[in-house]
Write a protein that holds these residues in place. Structure first.
Motif, PDB file in Angstrom:
ATOM      1  N   ALA A 190       8.587   7.264  -4.470  1.00 50.32           N
ATOM      2  CA  ALA A 190       8.793   8.695  -4.722  1.00 50.32           C
ATOM      3  C   ALA A 190       9.897   9.266  -3.833  1.00 50.32           C
ATOM      4  N   LEU A 191       9.974   8.814  -2.579  1.00 51.20           N
ATOM      5  CA  LEU A 191      10.971   9.321  -1.639  1.00 51.20           C
ATOM      6  C   LEU A 191      12.372   8.770  -1.889  1.00 51.20           C
ATOM      7  N   ARG A 213       0.815  -1.219   0.000  1.00 52.51           N
ATOM      8  CA  ARG A 213       0.000   0.000   0.000  1.00 52.51           C
ATOM      9  C   ARG A 213       0.847   1.266   0.000  1.00 52.51           C
ATOM     10  N   LEU A 214       1.984   1.238   0.645  1.00 51.25           N
ATOM     11  CA  LEU A 214       2.812   2.439   0.769  1.00 51.25           C
ATOM     12  C   LEU A 214       3.955   2.487  -0.242  1.00 51.25           C
ATOM     13  N   SER A 215       3.956   1.558  -1.180  1.00 53.06           N
ATOM     14  CA  SER A 215       5.076   1.464  -2.126  1.00 53.06           C
ATOM     15  C   SER A 215       5.233   2.700  -3.003  1.00 53.06           C
TER      16      SER A 215
END
Length: 78
Positions: free
Chosen positions: A56-57, A49-51
């Motif tokens: 981006a970071l 979910r946080l990929s």
């Protein structure tokens, strides 16, 4: 193996282990095969979910493994 590839392996009836990895995540799935039974595994390399935010970071994101098992009898019924 690459996306869309399939592999078929004949195994004797009894207890077995399927070991899969995507370099980061390793999984082992124990399974038992009866005489005349066909066992099919689908392995999916997926993002979490946080990929997207992590990508981006940092510029890279972890991928996870999902394994689905499907059994068929010798008559071809699920």
């Amino acid at each position: 193996m690459y996306f869309g590839d399939t592999m078929t392996v004949d195994v004797a009836a009894g207890e077995h282990r399927l070991r899969v990895h995507n370099t980061l995540v390793w999984k082992t799935v124990p399974f038992t095969v009866a005489d005349g039974e066909h066992v099919e595994f689908t392995v999916v390399n997926r993002s979490g979910r946080l990929s997207l935010g992590f990508l981006a970071l940092v510029g890279a994101a972890p991928l996870f493994l999902t394994i689905r098992e499907r059994r068929l009898t010798s008559a071809g019924q699920a």
